[in-house]
Every structure is written in C-alpha cells, then in structure tokens.
Write a protein that holds these residues in place. Structure first.
Motif, PDB file in Angstrom:
ATOM      1  N   PRO A 250       0.827  -1.200   0.000  1.00 20.40           N
ATOM      2  CA  PRO A 250       0.000   0.000   0.000  1.00 20.40           C
ATOM      3  C   PRO A 250       0.866   1.256   0.000  1.00 20.40           C
ATOM      4  N   LEU A 251       0.463   2.225  -0.787  1.00 22.31           N
ATOM      5  CA  LEU A 251       1.178   3.494  -0.872  1.00 22.31           C
ATOM      6  C   LEU A 251       0.994   4.266   0.427  1.00 22.31           C
TER       7      LEU A 251
ATOM      8  N   LEU B 227      -3.942   2.124  -8.999  1.00 20.89           N
ATOM      9  CA  LEU B 227      -5.190   2.379  -8.286  1.00 20.89           C
ATOM     10  C   LEU B 227      -5.975   1.068  -8.207  1.00 20.89           C
ATOM     11  N   VAL B 228      -6.505   0.761  -7.027  1.00 19.55           N
ATOM     12  CA  VAL B 228      -7.273  -0.473  -6.838  1.00 19.55           C
ATOM     13  C   VAL B 228      -8.480  -0.153  -5.956  1.00 19.55           C
ATOM     14  N   GLY B 229      -9.376  -1.124  -5.825  1.00 19.90           N
ATOM     15  CA  GLY B 229     -10.456  -1.034  -4.843  1.00 19.90           C
ATOM     16  C   GLY B 229     -11.489   0.038  -5.118  1.00 19.90           C
ATOM     17  N   HIS B 230     -12.292  -0.162  -6.177  1.00 17.80           N
ATOM     18  CA  HIS B 230     -13.336   0.813  -6.523  1.00 17.80           C
ATOM     19  C   HIS B 230     -14.736   0.286  -6.240  1.00 17.80           C
ATOM     20  N   ASP B 231     -14.847  -0.660  -5.312  1.00 19.22           N
ATOM     21  CA  ASP B 231     -16.150  -1.285  -5.054  1.00 19.22           C
ATOM     22  C   ASP B 231     -17.159  -0.327  -4.433  1.00 19.22           C
TER      23      ASP B 231
ATOM     24  N   HIS C   3     -10.079  13.253   0.684  1.00 14.09           N
ATOM     25  CA  HIS C   3      -9.374  12.609  -0.418  1.00 14.09           C
ATOM     26  C   HIS C   3      -7.894  12.929  -0.310  1.00 14.09           C
ATOM     27  N   VAL C   4      -7.062  11.970  -0.704  1.00 12.96           N
ATOM     28  CA  VAL C   4      -5.619  12.157  -0.590  1.00 12.96           C
ATOM     29  C   VAL C   4      -5.137  13.401  -1.341  1.00 12.96           C
ATOM     30  N   TYR C   5      -5.880  13.824  -2.371  1.00 14.03           N
ATOM     31  CA  TYR C   5      -5.495  15.014  -3.132  1.00 14.03           C
ATOM     32  C   TYR C   5      -6.537  16.132  -3.034  1.00 14.03           C
TER      33      TYR C   5
ATOM     34  N   ARG D  47      -6.734   3.875   7.095  1.00 12.23           N
ATOM     35  CA  ARG D  47      -6.667   2.724   6.207  1.00 12.23           C
ATOM     36  C   ARG D  47      -5.873   3.078   4.964  1.00 12.23           C
ATOM     37  N   SER D  48      -5.665   2.102   4.114  1.00 16.61           N
ATOM     38  CA  SER D  48      -5.001   2.354   2.836  1.00 16.61           C
ATOM     39  C   SER D  48      -5.879   3.239   1.970  1.00 16.61           C
ATOM     40  N   ALA D  49      -5.255   4.007   1.108  1.00 19.71           N
ATOM     41  CA  ALA D  49      -6.014   4.865   0.191  1.00 19.71           C
ATOM     42  C   ALA D  49      -6.321   4.147  -1.116  1.00 19.71           C
TER      43      ALA D  49
END
Length: 242
Positions: free
Chosen positions: A104-105, A154-158, A173-175, A139-141
């Motif tokens: 994870p980033l 980029l992963v996890g768009h559920d 949001h991270v950005y 948590r992870s972003a």
C-alpha cells in the motif's frame, strides 16, 4: 484494452488476502498469472459492477490500474471446499492482476511517487465516479506501489457510484484541497472535460460487458452509475473541484 476481451478461468485458489473487507482470494488463472479475485463473500453484485465499470473507465482515462478480467469460476474448483465456495459463489468474478513486490502506498509516497498531473487526474476521476474511499483515514487509500518498477496502481473501486449525499465521507481525499500543493484551474478543467467526453463514449460498451449474474436484479444500480457520471455535464460539478 488489456484484460477485458480474453476469457479466463480460475484454475487454482492459493489463499485468502488478509486486511481487505471484500475478502478477496489470491488465485492462479488459465493464463498462468496470479490475480486478486473478488467473488461473493464480502462483495455484493453492485460492488462487483462498480469494480468493473470503474476499472474500465480508469484505464481509458489514462490512469494506472492493474490489468483486469472477469473470470469464470468452475464449480469443480470449489465443490469440496466450503470456505472457497462461499467466497466464489458467483459463476463469474472480478480479477485484478496481483502486483508482485507491491505494498500500500503511504501518505508521503502518494505525493512523492505520483506526479502532479496524475494527482489531478486521480482527484478528478474519483470525484467523477463519486469514489470516497481514496483516503488515509485509518486505512489504505486504495493505491499500491510496485517497488520493482517504481509504478503506482489504483485499486479497490467497489464503493464507487453512490449518489452524492448517500455515502458518508470516509475522510479527505488524498489530493483534496488542503492535502495538496496545486490548484485545479481552467486549464485542468479543459483537459478534464476532453477526457470525460472521450471516455463516456465507451460507457455503453463497458456496461454491456457486465455479466448477467451480476446485473440481473440490479438494473437500478446500473442506471445510478449513468446518473453519477452524467454529473459532469453540469458546471456545478466542475466548479466544485477547485
């Protein structure tokens, strides 16, 4: 597009992947590669639809996502393994290539390893699909980093495509403004509008690729996906990005 036309099937279930609420499994598929596979256990049909649509849109948008497929899950593979049968009850599952040597980033890496233009595109994309889970709030972003290639994914768009106001924000949001050093200006808007216009033309094709096992009974959610994306027709959407 890589991974969307080739028909694959799961040939081996290797193990659970811990730390993910959607309870994915690490599997080997018929192309000989390993994938993170999401089936039934922690993932609803609507979440599988969201993963499929978002991954297709992100790829066309120019964002970095692992190669992905809808994969067949043979009954014989899970028939005598109750724990696997529960996890992969659907005849078809969503599979994302397992990125070796990745992690994870971290929050600093999200700003150091991702260039400014990509940060802007990620922020625009997540706002467009109403994906509120790209946050470091405990948590992870949903971003991973491949240490061997120096590339992010980029992963996890559920959790994408909820209607605005229906889903509680998980954190900034991270950005988001206040988390970044740049502004989303008129030049960025012009480029963003062009990308959205180009990508939205493929929406019917993307939706047509959703397996019937996922879409049956969930037609209202597919309509909701359209409504969320069509917000980009409104000036209010673009004005909210700065």
């Amino acid at each position: 597009m890589p991974g969307t036309n080739e028909t694959l099937s799961v040939v081996e279930i290797i193990r659970n992947i811990p730390g993910d609420t959607t309870e994915p499994l690490l599997c080997k598929c018929s192309d000989g590669r390993r994938y993170v596979v999401k089936g039934y256990a922690g993932t609803s049909c609507e979440e599988l639809i969201a993963e499929w649509v978002a991954a297709n849109l992100a790829k066309r948008f120019g964002l970095s996502v692992p190669p992905f497929h809808i994969v067949a899950v043979p009954d014989a593979l899970t028939a005598f393994m109750p724990q696997w049968r529960y996890s992969l009850q659907q005849d078809e599952a969503f599979a994302s290539l397992y990125i070796e040597n990745s992690a994870p980033l971290s929050q600093p890496q999200a700003h150091e390893a991702v260039n400014t233009q990509s940060q802007k595109l990620i922020y625009l994309f997540d706002r467009w699909i109403n994906h509120t889970d790209r946050t470091f709030a405990g948590r992870s972003a949903n971003m991973i980093y491949d240490f061997s290639s120096g590339r992010y994914y980029l992963v996890g768009h559920d959790r994408a495509f909820s209607l605005p106001g229906e889903q509680a924000e998980h954190g900034p949001h991270v950005y988001a403004p206040g988390e970044r050093t740049w502004d989303f200006d008129l030049v960025d808007r012009n480029e963003g509008e062009q990308r959205v216009a180009m990508v939205i033309n493929a929406l019917d094709e993307i939706l047509a690729g959703i397996p019937a096992a996922w879409s049956t009974g969930h037609e209202a959610f597919i309509g909701q996906v359209r409504r969320v994306l069509m917000r980009a027709d409104d000036n209010e959407f673009w004005s909210s990005l700065s």
